[in-house]
Design a protein around this motif. Structure first.
Motif, PDB file in Angstrom:
ATOM      1  N   PRO A  78       0.776  -1.258  -0.176  1.00  9.86           N
ATOM      2  CA  PRO A  78      -0.064  -0.031   0.136  1.00  9.86           C
ATOM      3  C   PRO A  78       0.837   1.288   0.092  1.00  9.86           C
ATOM      4  O   PRO A  78       0.509   2.111  -0.592  1.00  9.86           O
ATOM      5  N   ASP A  79       1.953   1.125   0.755  1.00  7.96           N
ATOM      6  CA  ASP A  79       2.667   2.563   0.821  1.00  7.96           C
ATOM      7  C   ASP A  79       3.254   3.035  -0.580  1.00  7.96           C
ATOM      8  O   ASP A  79       3.441   4.216  -0.635  1.00  7.96           O
ATOM      9  N   GLY A  82       0.604   4.954  -1.957  1.00  2.00           N
ATOM     10  CA  GLY A  82      -0.284   6.051  -1.062  1.00  2.00           C
ATOM     11  C   GLY A  82      -1.298   5.688  -0.301  1.00  2.00           C
ATOM     12  O   GLY A  82      -1.983   6.520   0.183  1.00  2.00           O
ATOM     13  N   PHE A  83      -1.440   4.601  -0.375  1.00  2.00           N
ATOM     14  CA  PHE A  83      -2.852   3.711   0.304  1.00  2.00           C
ATOM     15  C   PHE A  83      -2.409   3.398   2.148  1.00  2.00           C
ATOM     16  O   PHE A  83      -1.284   3.200   1.978  1.00  2.00           O
ATOM     17  N   LYS A  84      -3.442   3.728   2.706  1.00  2.66           N
ATOM     18  CA  LYS A  84      -3.142   3.483   3.967  1.00  2.66           C
ATOM     19  C   LYS A  84      -3.996   2.112   4.459  1.00  2.66           C
ATOM     20  O   LYS A  84      -3.568   1.413   5.408  1.00  2.66           O
ATOM     21  N   GLU A  85      -5.257   1.848   3.826  1.00  2.00           N
ATOM     22  CA  GLU A  85      -5.949   0.709   4.040  1.00  2.00           C
ATOM     23  C   GLU A  85      -6.320  -0.059   2.782  1.00  2.00           C
ATOM     24  O   GLU A  85      -6.854   0.781   1.619  1.00  2.00           O
ATOM     25  N   THR A  86      -6.236  -1.329   2.527  1.00  2.92           N
ATOM     26  CA  THR A  86      -6.530  -1.920   1.441  1.00  2.92           C
ATOM     27  C   THR A  86      -7.538  -3.213   1.541  1.00  2.92           C
ATOM     28  O   THR A  86      -7.883  -3.664   0.231  1.00  2.92           O
ATOM     29  N   CYS A  90     -14.012   2.190   1.938  1.00  2.00           N
ATOM     30  CA  CYS A  90     -14.021   3.694   2.392  1.00  2.00           C
ATOM     31  C   CYS A  90     -15.414   3.838   2.985  1.00  2.00           C
ATOM     32  O   CYS A  90     -15.774   4.758   3.934  1.00  2.00           O
ATOM     33  N   CYS A 109     -14.923   7.478   5.087  1.00  2.00           N
ATOM     34  CA  CYS A 109     -13.705   7.574   5.465  1.00  2.00           C
ATOM     35  C   CYS A 109     -13.467   9.173   5.109  1.00  2.00           C
ATOM     36  O   CYS A 109     -13.991   9.734   4.253  1.00  2.00           O
ATOM     37  N   LYS A 114      -6.775   7.500   0.330  1.00  2.00           N
ATOM     38  CA  LYS A 114      -5.892   6.572   1.082  1.00  2.00           C
ATOM     39  C   LYS A 114      -6.312   5.166   1.032  1.00  2.00           C
ATOM     40  O   LYS A 114      -5.892   4.268   1.810  1.00  2.00           O
ATOM     41  N   TYR A 115      -7.669   4.739   0.642  1.00  2.00           N
ATOM     42  CA  TYR A 115      -8.003   3.368   0.362  1.00  2.00           C
ATOM     43  C   TYR A 115      -7.882   2.992  -0.748  1.00  2.00           C
ATOM     44  O   TYR A 115      -8.339   3.717  -1.953  1.00  2.00           O
TER      45      TYR A 115
END
Length: 145
Positions: A78-79, A82-86, A90, A109, A114-115
């Protein structure tokens, strides 16, 4: 352009279902390896059929769009995107809501960028953007030539 299946074992809906079924990953939010293998098997058969089309329809250009690999890469790295949640969506709880289940009355969200997933099966605009970039580099040059 024909798109294959995504890694269905990583869709938030199936991650949720698999987390509540008794198994070695009970109560864990992880991708289901067997379901992902099923997607890969299907995609291999689909590519074979597309190859047959090329042999039978000499003037047709049919490009296979591999969405499995980029979505799996987004889910596992994810990084990099640029994602924080996969593994949750959302919209709403992010666990079960799909399509019309996500509407203007649902909570969402704070930052959908970020999803990876908007709801429990569909990518966010950010997820689709990365898929479109991939298609532009891999499939469009073939079908446009």
């Amino acid at each position: 352009m024909v798109a294959g299946l995504p890694p269905i074992g990583c869709l938030p809906l199936l991650v949720t279902v698999n987390s509540i079924l008794p198994s070695q990953h009970w109560f864990q939010r992880v991708c289901n390896v067997q379901q992902n293998k099923d997607s890969q098997d299907y995609n291999m058969k689909l590519q074979s059929h597309i190859h047959s089309l090329h042999n039978n329809l000499k003037d047709a250009k049919v490009g296979y769009f591999d969405i499995y690999t980029p979505i799996l890469d987004m889910a596992q790295n994810p990084d990099k995107y640029g994602f924080k949640e996969t593994l949750t969506g959302c919209c709403g709880t992010g666990l079960l809501e799909i399509g019309p289940g996500c509407n203007k009355f649902d909570i969402t969200c704070l930052d959908a960028t970020k999803y990876l997933f908007w709801d429990a099966v569909h990518p966010t605009q950010s997820g689709y953007w990365f898929l479109a970039q991939n298609a532009q580099q891999t499939v469009l040059p073939y079908v446009a030539s």
